[in-house]
Design a protein around this motif. Sequence first.
Motif, PDB file in Angstrom:
ATOM      1  N   LEU A 118       2.596   5.934  -2.701  1.00 33.21           N
ATOM      2  CA  LEU A 118       3.749   6.749  -3.092  1.00 33.21           C
ATOM      3  C   LEU A 118       3.792   6.906  -4.607  1.00 33.21           C
ATOM      4  N   PHE A 119       3.594   5.811  -5.288  1.00 32.21           N
ATOM      5  CA  PHE A 119       3.632   5.831  -6.753  1.00 32.21           C
ATOM      6  C   PHE A 119       2.512   6.723  -7.307  1.00 32.21           C
ATOM      7  N   PHE A 159      -0.765   9.722 -22.208  1.00 29.24           N
ATOM      8  CA  PHE A 159      -0.655  10.589 -23.379  1.00 29.24           C
ATOM      9  C   PHE A 159      -1.012   9.868 -24.678  1.00 29.24           C
ATOM     10  N   LEU A 207     -12.485  14.398 -18.513  1.00 28.33           N
ATOM     11  CA  LEU A 207     -11.113  14.240 -18.011  1.00 28.33           C
ATOM     12  C   LEU A 207     -10.199  13.753 -19.131  1.00 28.33           C
ATOM     13  N   LEU A 262       0.826  -1.212   0.000  1.00 30.40           N
ATOM     14  CA  LEU A 262       0.000   0.000   0.000  1.00 30.40           C
ATOM     15  C   LEU A 262       0.856   1.256   0.000  1.00 30.40           C
ATOM     16  N   MET A 281       6.566   4.410 -14.402  1.00 33.05           N
ATOM     17  CA  MET A 281       6.151   5.785 -14.691  1.00 33.05           C
ATOM     18  C   MET A 281       6.135   6.053 -16.184  1.00 33.05           C
ATOM     19  N   LEU A 298       3.372  18.930 -15.172  1.00 29.92           N
ATOM     20  CA  LEU A 298       3.261  18.962 -16.637  1.00 29.92           C
ATOM     21  C   LEU A 298       2.051  19.791 -17.067  1.00 29.92           C
ATOM     22  N   LYS A 315       3.857   1.631  -1.131  1.00 30.81           N
ATOM     23  CA  LYS A 315       4.467   1.814  -2.455  1.00 30.81           C
ATOM     24  C   LYS A 315       3.430   2.309  -3.471  1.00 30.81           C
ATOM     25  N   SER A 316       2.227   1.734  -3.378  1.00 34.98           N
ATOM     26  CA  SER A 316       1.176   2.125  -4.330  1.00 34.98           C
ATOM     27  C   SER A 316       0.798   3.587  -4.149  1.00 34.98           C
ATOM     28  N   MET A 321       3.407  10.289  -6.771  1.00 35.14           N
ATOM     29  CA  MET A 321       4.454  10.731  -7.712  1.00 35.14           C
ATOM     30  C   MET A 321       3.855  11.004  -9.087  1.00 35.14           C
ATOM     31  N   ILE A 322       3.020  10.100  -9.527  1.00 30.99           N
ATOM     32  CA  ILE A 322       2.383  10.263 -10.848  1.00 30.99           C
ATOM     33  C   ILE A 322       1.533  11.541 -10.851  1.00 30.99           C
ATOM     34  N   ILE A 350       3.800  14.701 -10.781  1.00 29.48           N
ATOM     35  CA  ILE A 350       4.436  14.972 -12.083  1.00 29.48           C
ATOM     36  C   ILE A 350       3.385  15.461 -13.085  1.00 29.48           C
ATOM     37  N   TYR A 351       2.225  14.838 -13.019  1.00 26.75           N
ATOM     38  CA  TYR A 351       1.174  15.221 -13.971  1.00 26.75           C
ATOM     39  C   TYR A 351       0.764  16.681 -13.751  1.00 26.75           C
ATOM     40  N   ASN A 392      -7.053  15.749 -20.674  1.00 26.15           N
ATOM     41  CA  ASN A 392      -5.752  15.086 -20.771  1.00 26.15           C
ATOM     42  C   ASN A 392      -5.217  15.167 -22.198  1.00 26.15           C
ATOM     43  N   THR A 413      -3.957  18.584 -22.773  1.00 25.39           N
ATOM     44  CA  THR A 413      -2.688  18.768 -22.050  1.00 25.39           C
ATOM     45  C   THR A 413      -1.540  18.219 -22.902  1.00 25.39           C
ATOM     46  N   ARG A 414      -1.772  17.043 -23.465  1.00 28.86           N
ATOM     47  CA  ARG A 414      -0.744  16.438 -24.334  1.00 28.86           C
ATOM     48  C   ARG A 414      -0.466  17.342 -25.533  1.00 28.86           C
ATOM     49  N   PHE A 428       2.750   7.210 -18.133  1.00 32.46           N
ATOM     50  CA  PHE A 428       2.627   8.430 -18.935  1.00 32.46           C
ATOM     51  C   PHE A 428       2.432   8.114 -20.422  1.00 32.46           C
ATOM     52  N   PHE A 470      10.420   1.790 -10.576  1.00 30.78           N
ATOM     53  CA  PHE A 470       9.436   2.892 -10.512  1.00 30.78           C
ATOM     54  C   PHE A 470       9.493   3.732 -11.787  1.00 30.78           C
TER      55      PHE A 470
END
Lengths: 305, 488
Positions: free
Chosen positions: A10-11, B474, A147, A5, B466, A22, A7-8, A14-15, A18-19, A151, A154-155, B470, B462
């Motif tokens: 945290l991941f 995208f 959404l 959990l 990632m 961006l 790690k999930s 992070m995603i 970063i998103y 997205n 955004t790309r 992404f 990781f």
Amino acid sequence: MNSFLKKSVLFALMISGIYLVLYAISMNSKYKPNDYIDAIVDKHKRVESIKGRQVLLIGDSNIAFGLDSDVISDSVNLPVTNMALEVGLGLEFILEEAKDLLEPNDVAVLSIEYLMTLEGSYISKYQAGMALPVSNDYFDRDINSELIIDNYFTRKRLFEFNTTKISNRDIVYNRKAFNEFGDLTSHRSKKPHKGNLMLPPPQETDKKELITAIDEFTQYCKQNRISVYYTFPSIAQSAYAKNAALINQFTNRLNQIDHLIFLDGSKESVKPDSLFFDSVFHLTYNERAKRSKILGNHLKNALKS
Amino acid sequence: MFFNSVNYAVFIVTVFIIYWFFLKKNRNAQNILLLVASYIFYGFWNVKFLSLLAFSTALDYFSGLKIENATTKSAKKFWLFLSITINIGFLALFKYYNFFVESFASLLSTAGFQAHLPTLNVILPVGISFYTFHGISYIVDVYYGKIKAEKNPVDYSLFVSFFPLLVAGPIERATHLLPQIKKDRVINPVMMTEGMRLILWGMVKKVVIADRCADVVNQLFAQYKDLGSIYLILGCVLFAVQIYADFSGYSDIALGSARLLGFELLRNFNYPYFSKNIPEFWKRWHISLSSWFRDYLYIPLGGSRGSKLNNVRNVFIIFIVSGFWHGANWTFIVWGALHALFYLPQIFKKKHPAGQIKTIEHYPLIPGFRQVLQMMLTFAIVCLAWVYFRSLNVHEANEYIINIFKGFRDPAAIVNQVKEIVPGYAFLFAVLGAFFFVEWQGRDHIHPLYNIVTRVNQPVRFLIYMILVFTILFSVQPKQESFIYFQF
């Protein structure tokens, strides 16, 4: 479990982080999406500025490209607005928009391409909603689709580096492409597309839902003392030949709708490929004048009777 | 609710949290939660058809009990017959009625009679082919005493409608899934991690590969009359990739979701395009369906026992029925018949291919020329059959294939097409090349990421995740393609 959990989470953080970065970067991009749909704002303004009885041309790009409102207006002595934008908006949106704008005694002229669907494409409706908030009432909102579209943009903002490049499509399809009546005129001095015209895949989906929607719209118009007419979309000979069975089936079903008055027939709307601009439904600039003259006369006679 | 949607992400996280954190110590409550979640999941498509799902479930539940409690063989047979007839009846009504009526009318018309037979204006309930087969396998297994009839209605209902497999499989067996439903699930981080990896790779397959191919395939198949041979070959090859990435991607997400909840579902795909021959392909493609037909149709018919003629007959029956299972269209029947035809050489070979199934896992990273040739030949004939699967009717499929061969009369045109296609689709080819390389290097595991991520340390792992996330984000198109197998 705890490690999994942690790690999930945290991941996921992070995603998300970063998103968001961006996304923030993308907001500074000079990329501008195509603004063709934004013309809905100008069309609404025109309709709302007209007092008294008026004619609305309702449908998709076959009308946007293929009719000259001024010519029709001269024939029927009524102000005419071309409301049409594109098939992607879907019939449900197009008819809801028409209901919103039409007043008693007004005249509605309807024409839809054979590849029309009830729902259309969400991105077109979403863009219309962004440009003209009232149009969000013309369709069912879906947060999931929105959404995904956000997205997608955004790309585009992140990776469409060459913001000064104007595509061939943008030259014809943009907000400024329309005249004051709402007719698309940007193809006036352009040569027709060389090679194959854009031919949509044959539509095997059941069109009964479209017939039901048109039937309901006709009933609505009748109840609100709005005259409603139908004109068949112009279609290139080659496309008609390939899809004749489906087109005839759809036409037969349309003919069964009570109180829907036809201004022409499906077969007389079939024209040589050379009279089309870039798709099998988009007439060239010169040919639109001819179609408008004929339609104007038909409408004039229909209104007299 | 699509697996590749924000709705599903919220749904699975919510179910996961309630399931493991609030109902951890109560298996019955967990099963009720999963059942309710499954009905909500299905209700997103069409609430009206929930009653059909519930009826089908109730029918098989009571039939199972009746069969077990029956004291005479004829009574057992009666309940078996009743259940199968009603199950097949629903399938026939919703899926095949119009096909039979229209085919019959067409036959009468050929004989000079004009008949206007009534057709039904109904939509096909999502997943009906899958949950009907769940029910039938359960009833047959109870009849033959392979499994005890399930007495707990919640557990049985969950077996039929467990949301990861409800709308497009894998087609589970009661002998495999019911014991898991009746057993306490324990938290297994390794299983969950593998589940997440399966979901991740499944999303890559669906969003990055299948949907990217779909755009091109739709255009090429729509305009096949005006296209040259190389474009047509590209169309069927890309459709082969699309349908594999789409369906196996769906299955991966289903298996991954189930693992997050502590369930192990049947594997549905095992790198089928690396098969060396058609029998091997069918041991690797839609495994849960082909093994269903093997166990409940092929073997009862006699299987490979008896004369060669009987064997040939059985192979044709199983493939044609399997084709027809996919849809009420002659295209699927021809697709099935073609595979039966391609299967035949193996029947007459001295050495049966059984036992060859594991060989590709042991090939070197760079396989031999002969192995590559065998794989390519198998892929080519599979692609040829896919043309029927993808086309609207048999006439169009025939025309498509004839046009491929006709086009080779003009070598200059072929060269021009190659010159157009190579630069035009270079990026897509590069993506597909990378995809198949990853699949090839990881072919000895249920998902190909395993060999990559288990050999690197956590930060690199990781980073890989990632990049994949992404790439998925995208690659999502505003207009999403539905999963192909939802229509079946």
